[in-house]
Scaffold this motif. Structure first.
Motif, PDB file in Angstrom:
ATOM      1  N   LEU A 653     -13.714  -3.596  63.407  1.00 36.65           N
ATOM      2  CA  LEU A 653     -12.995  -4.688  62.754  1.00 36.65           C
ATOM      3  C   LEU A 653     -13.674  -5.084  61.464  1.00 36.65           C
ATOM      4  CD1 LEU A 653     -10.758  -6.855  62.824  1.00 36.65           C
ATOM      5  CD2 LEU A 653     -12.330  -8.283  64.154  1.00 36.65           C
ATOM      6  N   GLU A 660      -6.683  -6.889  62.882  1.00 37.19           N
ATOM      7  CA  GLU A 660      -6.832  -7.974  63.843  1.00 37.19           C
ATOM      8  C   GLU A 660      -5.845  -7.847  64.999  1.00 37.19           C
ATOM      9  OE1 GLU A 660      -6.605 -11.714  61.907  1.00 37.19           O
ATOM     10  OE2 GLU A 660      -8.492 -11.499  60.812  1.00 37.19           O
ATOM     11  N   TRP A 739     -11.609 -13.428  70.516  1.00 41.69           N
ATOM     12  CA  TRP A 739     -10.644 -12.382  70.842  1.00 41.69           C
ATOM     13  C   TRP A 739     -10.298 -12.269  72.326  1.00 41.69           C
ATOM     14  CZ3 TRP A 739      -8.045 -11.030  66.856  1.00 41.69           C
ATOM     15  CH2 TRP A 739      -8.640 -11.089  65.587  1.00 41.69           C
TER      16      TRP A 739
END
Length: 1703
Positions: A653, A660, A739
């Motif tokens: 990422l 995302e 996340w």
């Protein structure tokens, strides 16, 4: 010597008697010529063909190029008034006197019997065909100037053949002017003044002469057609010429020759040049088989077949191109790409050959062999580039003629056995193979092989797989149909698999070609490789765990059997990133990546190839996200890899390798390590660690564990380094919070569990923490257990009348103090708990919505509802007393007076059962306060009235309060409650009229009418004219259609006097109950009643029904189809026959029926006074509508069914018969009608009058005028016209229908059946002629008898088996009746077809005759013996062979005298070896060899007779003789010699190999080489003396005939010695050919002793080679001329056997 003119005068005088008496045969000759010309030629074109044919048959001077010229002019050169004249010029020798004699005769052609000399004329009419277009033909030739006339000569009354001398009109000078004044006239000129109607046809046919007409004419080389006009420059000319013949080759071995012929025409091509076409011509001779011989070709001994193969577009001038020639073209278009020419027999029209003629069939049987020989030579001798086009001569398309399709199939069968298809050898040598040995290659793979060859890959081993590759020149789309016809198939899929797998194609080629191979497999996957073994061949490149490039098979990548997953990076700049991390994850899940270099090559790969790799090889194109998903699914229970995966996501990422959204998707499913160290893959949420969390302070333990929440472990707090990237614990934990949504209270959703802390009072701080938690999740669904414990736990502080306490939120109120006081004052029974606001302070006011959520009440209505529920709880525990009820009513009045809301209070109590009624405790809703309006309703319903006796009159003061609770006050249309409380059906009988009307009113207004209907169903509640009945039994009377209810008694009608007229207003409601109020319903019941009572209907019932039908006729009320069906089908009408029948089976009698009644019994309606009477006729129309038959034309079927003849047929009048035939005529108009069996049975009685008595119709004939041509009326059983009158003839079809034979051609069986009654020969002949004219054949053996006359009135009947039509040889006059002695020829064919009388005695008959000769012991005459064997040869077949082989014991032998002896078949031999024949004739004392005519007969060739002898069991002398050769020890002083000294050279071995490799030998290479080795391993010895051979021949007696001879060559196979007498070449040519013969025989017998059928052919070939001294070059040419070849394996064998040319 007489002059030409004198010759003509002599013919006129002697032959035609001009100047003498009239010849009585002249008229017959005239008619014969006229008929022959008219019948033989149907089109004008044939006279042209005859003229061309005659020109070809003419004789020409040596060195003259034969030509034929046609000129049409419009000048009247003959002064006959002709509009146009055709002139024919031919440069032949000219007419001879014999030619003139022939042309002046009929059937005397000078060409008869000269077929073998090349004459092509056939019909014998020739020149006379010109009379089709001209009335006066002229001939100028060799001094003759004559003409003929189709009109009879006035001197002899004969036309066509009487010559007249021509002095002028035309003159030779006038003819020369038209021809060309500057040229000499050809020797013969024919002038034809054309008939006016023939000018156009002749012009058309002249222009239609086919350019190829010269191809098969041996003499004529030029043909021209010119249209002569007044100005020569306007002349139009068409010319055809053969301009050259080249490349002549003769093939003596098969008696054939070939050459190229170039044909030219004046027609122009696109470039303005003359059109030309080259034809390859193949001419081959074949012996005529005996079974093919015909009378017209009896003298011909061999067939000559010529095939023409056009190399260019055929010359056609726009016309169809014929495929069959009989020297001249026919009109047969064969669809073959070559032309067939032979001496065919033609149909009379010359359009086609006679396809069913055995001569023509014999020719067509030879065409395939000729074609094969021609095509093989064409293909093998053609240049490389021209080999393939030669295959276009193969006949692919079927012919419109079945016989030619047989030729085509035979060609195909022979082609597939020939080595004619070229293969791809990848060398300079050409090789040919059978079609089944050569296979087609896919074009794309052929290109791959070519590229592989160019890259240095060896392809010589490709044919080692057992198949040969078709030559690229032939492996093209344009040859698809040809290859399919030959059976050349594509290589099968396994061949490609083996080729790719076993050759060096994968390893030894470049990267680009490797990808082409993959693309080939991809493009042909479905059609070739999907089900093949290619899946197990290593094809796919990948990078292994050690970094090396390896190969794997497709099966190793197949799901379910997957050993490796090979992938490509979708973005090549990500390849390194993926490969590094894949190594970090240890190639988890057997995931591998294609090397970078291969991926770069694949980037230029075709899209379909890449799709195939993905779909079939399962190579995956992946992104970083896809690889991450693979890792996510492959971590299994590896705790370290799971933590490493979070690091991978974090860094991917941060480097933008993952988006995302992709990280979010991966985070949702990635496994997490919990606080116990377990790897959790399934979760509902994530909980932050317990240390320092708010949820521990409020709850203590973790209530989410059972709901799938993961409590994170400490692994994620530790730092780590993976794939060279570092991550701290804080970074990792923050990543997880972001996340995976790790949460704490008040953010985490409430658990579905009880919280123990709320069961007791909570601290002020925890109360507001709990309310914040609820606030954060307000609007979402709270778990039930969580919400229940919050709502019901006593943790909320309250006050009640100034006292504090703790209550659940669901029992607490948040009210203003003033409202609370009012509620407490109004309710004496219930206290209201209020939240203690002084304890919680003003902050509690901010959480009103949260408090409502957990059950706290804020509204006054809720307080009233709370009170109501409390009261109802009391009612649930015990019945409310009278005082309680009155208290409740007073409380309602209190709320109303204080304007307080009472809805919730009333709603909480009105549905509860607390009010006492006449039917027990009920809820207020549904209860009734009784008054007079409810009195009628109470008759039919049990209504719950309030118990006023219990509550007293006081309760009547609360009507408004009761009404607010739902109690009914007054009826006011309350139909529903009446229906809901309806009494049982047993209490509803015999109701009053008011009660019934109320019921109907309830049905009208209530939605529950079905309940009423069900309740009254089956209840006798309606009063009718016959008492009380159930609704379903009743009818509401209607005057418009009620008459149907009066036909029968017993229909119950509702009593409108009892109910009043208002009952009629309830039709719909009555109908719902089942009462029949409509015509449709009533008539259905009537229909059933009618069906039930139809058979017993009285006269009154019938009249009432008919009257009702009349009344309803013009009204809307129509009988339904079912009732009509009953009326039509039920038997309710009485007939005169005494029974009842349906209307359609009855007849209403009228005057029309009187004529037919004497011969019938018919069902007329009983109109007698005893039954219906004459009044029934008043209802004629009604009866007709019901189906009763009125008119006779409508009742003809009754007549057929009721036919009844009297016992005495003489009582039947002609009028009766005519009336019956009229009825039958009407019946026949119905195409679908068939007579009933009863009619056919009765009509078959004897009732028709004939001259021989009364007979049934099928035994009668109707005499026809056509029969008068053959028969008399006394010859058979004809219908008596004298009795019935001539009108009987007008009923031909009607008589035919009942079986009378009316057609002249159908009367044969009846006429034939009366033959036995006749004895007069003339009558029998007359009947036979009639039977013959209509091709009659007997239908039984008894009918097969033939009259053999003995005078005019006597004779005998004999069986057909005792008769024959002819006895041509005159040998059977005793055995058979020969019919040609008694009957005219035209009847003989009738006896043959009808009685199967044999034309001549059969083979069996001849065999029996021979047996008689055998037993007689007398010698035979040559004439009788010849007749016998000529017959056998003409009728030879397999059956004949079997008959003679089994039946003949003795056979004729030549005795040297005029008589022929018969000897035992075992003692007779065929002299097939002249040397042995001469030898045994010297030694034998008796004749040994079969007889044959001394002079060869055309009808009995010697070869044919000897072949017959052989087939019936006569032994060949060469096969029957036994020989004993001297052994080695008997030979004096043999000496060993070298092989070359006995000519055992390389040329000899090559020749033998070529013969053994011939397809007919069916000998593979190994067997061929073994045979040669046996020859080479033999010891060769030479001697100076010949060896002695003893011969012996066994006879049937057991004796032997012995003879001795010498032999110069001997091959002793047992001792492997080859002994030869030394050749003395100085002894002359005879000595050399004798030595060559013995040498070739010894070699052939030694090699082929197990295959003796081919010894002779090999011996002849070796004899030829011996004379050539087996020279290599000469032997190669010899083999080529014999169509022999050896193959590559034979060349290798030769090279190893003969290392050098010297032996």
């Amino acid at each position: 010597m007489e002059t030409a003119r004198e010759h003509i005068e002599l013919i006129r005088k002697k032959k035609f008697s001009i100047g003498g008496e009239e010849n009585p045969l002249t008229e017959d000759l005239h008619q014969a010529v006229k008929n022959l010309s008219a019948e033989l030629y149907a089109k004008d074109v044939h006279f042209l063909m005859e003229l061309i044919q005659n020109a070809e048959d003419n004789n020409y001077l040596e060195g003259v190029d034969a030509s034929l010229e046609f000129i049409i002019t419009y000048q009247d050169v003959t002064a006959t008034g002709a509009p146009a004249t055709l002139l024919i010029f031919n440069n032949e020798k000219g007419f001879s006197s014999k030619n003139i004699d022939s042309i002046c005769s009929v059937g005397r052609s000078t060409k008869k019997g000269n077929r073998k000399r090349g004459y092509i004329g056939e019909k014998g009419i020739g020149f006379k065909s010109v009379f089709l277009v001209t009335a006066k033909p002229y001939i100028f030739s060799n001094g003759y100037q004559i003409r003929f006339n189709e009109e009879p000569c006035p001197h002899c009354n004969l036309g066509y053949i009487v010559p007249e001398w021509v002095e002028e009109n035309p003159t030779l000078s006038a003819i020369k002017q038209i021809y060309d004044s500057g040229k000499t006239l050809p020797m013969t000129t024919i002038v034809l003044p054309l008939k006016p109607d023939k000018v156009k046809p002749v012009q058309v046919q002249l222009s239609s002469i086919h350019p190829e007409v010269l191809l098969f004419l041996a003499k004529i080389k030029q043909l021209s057609i010119r249209e002569h006009k007044k100005k020569s420059r306007l002349d139009t000319i068409n010319a055809i010429a053969i301009i050259s013949e080249t490349d002549f080759v003769m093939k003596k071995s098969i008696d054939a020759e070939s050459y190229k012929l170039h044909l030219s025409t004046d027609e122009k091509d696109d470039k303005g040049s003359k059109k030309e076409c080259s034809y390859y011509m193949w001419k081959q001779k074949f012996p005529v088989r005996q079974e093919s011989k015909v009378e017209r070709r009896m003298e011909v001994e061999e067939l000559v077949i010529t095939l023409a193969f056009p190399f260019e577009e055929r010359l056609s001038r726009g016309m169809s191109s014929p495929g069959v020639y009989a020297f001249l073209p026919t009109e047969m278009v064969t669809n073959f790409p070559f032309i067939i020419q032979a001496d065919f027999l033609l149909a009379s029209s010359r359009e086609t050959i006679l396809l069913d003629n055995k001569w023509n069939k014999g020719i067509l049987d030879c065409v395939p062999s000729a074609f094969i020989n021609a095509l093989v030579l064409l293909i093998r001798t053609a240049e490389n580039a021209l080999v393939a086009p030669m295959f276009k001569f193969i006949p692919l398309n079927s012919s419109p003629y079945q016989e030619l399709n047989i030729v085509r199939e035979s060609i195909k069968a022979k082609l597939v056995e020939e080595n004619i298809v070229p293969s791809e050898s990848y060398t300079k040598q050409k090789f040919f193979h059978k079609p089944c040995e050569v296979f087609r290659l896919v074009a794309s793979f052929r290109k791959i092989l070519e590229k592989a060859k160019n890259e240095g890959v060896s392809l010589l081993d490709l044919s080692s797989h057992g198949n040969y590759i078709l030559s690229s020149a032939l492996d093209r789309k344009e040859y698809d149909h040809i290859l399919s016809f030959l059976g050349v198939k594509p290589f099968n899929n396994n061949w490609y698999v083996k080729c790719i797998g076993s050759s060096n194609l994968i390893i030894g080629v470049s990267e680009e070609l490797y990808l082409e191979i993959l693309l080939f497999v991809a493009d042909n996957w479905t059609s070739k490789f999907d089900c093949s073994d290619i899946k197990n061949i290593p094809l796919i490149k990948y990078v292994g765990r050690d970094g090396d490039v390896s190969l794997c098979s497709m099966n190793e990548c197949t799901p379910g059997n997957r050993q490796r997953v090979v992938s490509l990076s979708q973005h090549y700049n990500m390849a390194s990133w993926l490969i590094d991390w894949n190594k970090e994850f240890k190639c988890v899940g057997n995931r591998f990546f294609v090397p970078k270099s291969t991926q770069e090559a694949i980037s230029s790969f075709s899209k379909r190839g890449l799709e195939w790799l993905q779909a079939r090889v399962n190579i995956r194109t992946v992104k970083v996200y896809g690889y991450a998903r693979h890792l996510n699914n492959s971590l299994n229970n590896d705790r370290k890899l799971a933590v490493a995966f979070v690091h991978f996501l974090y860094h991917s990422l941060s480097k933008n390798h993952l988006s995302e959204s992709e990280v979010r998707n991966l985070s949702d499913s990635m496994p997490l390590v919990d606080n116990y160290g377990n790897l959790i893959t399934q979760r509902k949420g994530v909980l932050v660690p317990a240390n320092g969390s708010k949820w521990v302070g409020l709850i203590g333990s973790n209530p989410w564990r059972g709901e799938g929440y993961v409590e994170l472990g400490e692994d994620y707090l530790h730092p780590g380094r993976f794939a060279g990237e570092f991550t701290s614990g804080e970074q990792l934990l923050n990543f997880l919070k972001t996340w995976v949504a790790a949460s704490d209270i008040p953010d985490i959703p409430p658990p579905n569990a009880a919280i123990p802390a709320v069961s007791a009072p909570l601290t002020n701080e925890n109360v507001f923490l709990l309310l914040d938690w609820i606030r954060n999740h307000r609007g979402t669904f709270f778990p039930q257990k969580f919400l229940n414990c919050i709502e019901e736990g006593s943790w909320l502080k309250i006050t009640v009348n100034g006292h504090s306490g703790y209550r659940p939120p669901s029992q607490s109120f948040f009210l203003s103090s003033s409202l609370g006081n009012i509620m407490q004052n109004g309710s004496l029974l219930v206290d209201i708990p209020l939240i203690d606001q002084s304890f919680y302070g003003d902050r509690i006011n901010e959480y009103k919505e949260e408090l409502k959520t957990i059950g706290v009440m804020f509204e006054d209505g809720e307080a009233c509802e709370f009170i109501g529920k409390h009261l109802m709880s009391l009612a649930a525990s015990s019945t409310l007393t009278r005082d309680h009820v009155l208290s409740v009513l007073n409380f309602i009045r209190f709320l109303t007076e204080n304007f307080l809301p009472l809805d919730k209070f009333i709603n909480s109590i009105k549905e509860k059962r607390w009010l006492r009624t006449s039917r027990g405790d009920r809820s207020p809703v549904g209860s009734v306060l009784f008054d007079h309006e409810w009195r009628t309703a109470s008759e039919i319903s049990d209504i719950p009235f309030i118990d006023t006796d219990y509550y007293g009159e006081e309760i009547l003061a609360f009507k408004e309060e009761l009404k607010s609770l739902g109690v009914l006050i007054g009826f006011c249309g309350s139909y529903k409650i009446v229906v809901d409380n309806l009494k049982s059906s047993s209490r509803l009988t015999s109701l009053t009229s008011d009660a019934v009307l109320l019921v109907l009113e309830c049905m009208r207004h209530s939605r529950s009418s079905n309940k009423l209907i069900e309740a009254f169903k089956g209840v006798k509640c309606f009063k009718t004219n016959i008492g009380y009945n159930c609704p379903g039994e009743c009818f509401l009377f209607d005057s418009q259609w009620g008459c149907i209810l009066q036909v029968f008694r017993g229909f119950p009608l509702i009593d409108d006097g009892f109910y009043g007229s208002s009952i009629s207003s309830y039709r719909n409601e009555l109908k719902k109950t089942g009462v029949k109020v409509d015509f449709e319903d009533a008539v259905k019941v009537f229909a059933q009643s009618f069906s039930k009572h139809a058979s017993s209907m009285t006269k009154e019932n019938v009249v009432s029904l008919l009257s009702c039908c009349r009344q309803l006729k013009d009204t809307p009320y129509k009988f339904p189809s079912q009732l009509k069906k009953y009326i039509r089908e039920e038997k309710w009408l009485r007939t005169r026959l005494g029974d009842s029948r349906s209307p359609s089976s009855c007849i209403l009698f009228g005057s029309d029926w009187q004529s037919i009644s004497p011969i019938t019994l018919l069902p007329f309606i009983d109109d007698s006074d005893n039954y219906y009477g004459k009044g029934i006729h008043e209802y004629k129309k009604e009866l007709e509508m019901m189906g009763v038959v009125i008119d006779i034309k409508d009742g003809v079927k009754f007549i057929a069914a009721g036919l009844h003849f009297p016992q005495d047929p003489s009582r039947i009048t002609p009028g009766d018969v005519i009336a019956l035939l009229k009825c039958i005529r009407n019946l026949l108009q119905d195409k679908n009608y068939s007579f009933p069996d009863n009619f056919r049975k009765r009509i078959s009685n004897k009732w028709l009058k004939t001259p021989v008595g009364y007979r049934p119709p099928d035994k009668c004939l109707l005499f026809h005028s056509r029969r008068g041509f053959f028969l008399k009326q006394t010859d058979g059983p004809f219908v008596d016209e004298g009795f019935y009158g001539s009108t009987i003839k007008f009923y031909k079809e009607e008589l035919r229908a009942i079986g009378v034979t009316v057609d002249v051609d159908d009367g044969c069986p009846l006429i034939a059946s009366h033959l036995d009654f006749h004895l007069e020969f003339s009558t029998i002949v007359r009947i036979y002629n009639y039977l013959s004219a209509f091709n009659w054949k007997p239908d039984s053996e008894a009918a097969k008898r033939i009259w053999i006359p003995d005078g005019s009135h006597n004779g005998n009947w004999v069986s057909p088996g005792e008769c024959v039509l002819h006895d041509e040889d005159g040998l059977f006059s005793v055995q058979f009746h020969v019919l040609e002695k008694y009957y005219e020829p035209k009847l003989l064919s009738f006896f043959s077809s009808a009685f199967h009388v044999r034309s001549n005695p059969s083979v069996d008959d001849y065999c029996k005759l021979w047996n008689v000769w055998e037993s007689s012991g007398h010698p035979l005459s040559h004439a009788d013996c010849s007749k016998f064997w000529v017959y056998v040869s003409n009728h030879w077949s397999e059956k004949t062979e079997r008959t003679l082989a089994d039946g003949l014991v003795k056979l004729p032998v030549g005795s040297g005298s005029d008589e022929i002896l018969l000897s035992n078949k075992r003692d007779v031999f065929i002299a097939d070896d002249l040397q042995l024949t001469d030898l045994f004739e010297q030694f034998s004392p008796q004749p040994l060899f079969v007889w044959y005519p001394r002079q060869s007969l055309p009808s009995l060739p010697r070869t044919m007779l000897l072949e017959i002898y052989r087939k019936i069991g006569v032994r060949m002398i060469s096969e029957s003789v036994q020989k004993e050769e001297s052994s080695l020890v008997d030979v004096a002083h043999p000496s060993p010699v070298k092989r070359k000294d006995v000519l055992l050279k390389k040329g000899l071995v090559r020749l033998i190999l070529g013969f053994l490799a011939c397809p007919t030998m069916k000998m593979d290479a190994e067997r061929r080489h073994e045979a040669i080795k046996r020859l080479l391993n033999t010891v060769f010895l030479v001697t100076f003396e010949p060896t002695t051979v003893n011969y012996s021949l066994s006879l049937s007696s057991g004796e032997f005939v012995e003879a001795k001879a010498s032999r110069v060559i001997l091959w002793d196979r047992k001792s492997s010695n080859f002994i030869a007498q030394k050749l003395d070449r100085s002894g002359g040519e005879k000595n050399i050919i004798e030595y060559a013969t013995y040498f070739s025989e010894a070699i052939s017998e030694g090699l082929l002793w197990e295959n003796s059928d081919h010894i002779g052919a090999l011996s002849e070939l070796l004899k030829f080679g011996f004379l050539l001294k087996f020279n290599e070059e000469a032997i190669r040419f010899l083999m080529k001329s014999k169509n022999l070849q050896i193959f590559m394996e034979d060349e290798v064998f030769l090279a190893s056997t003969f290392p050098s040319d010297s032996v």
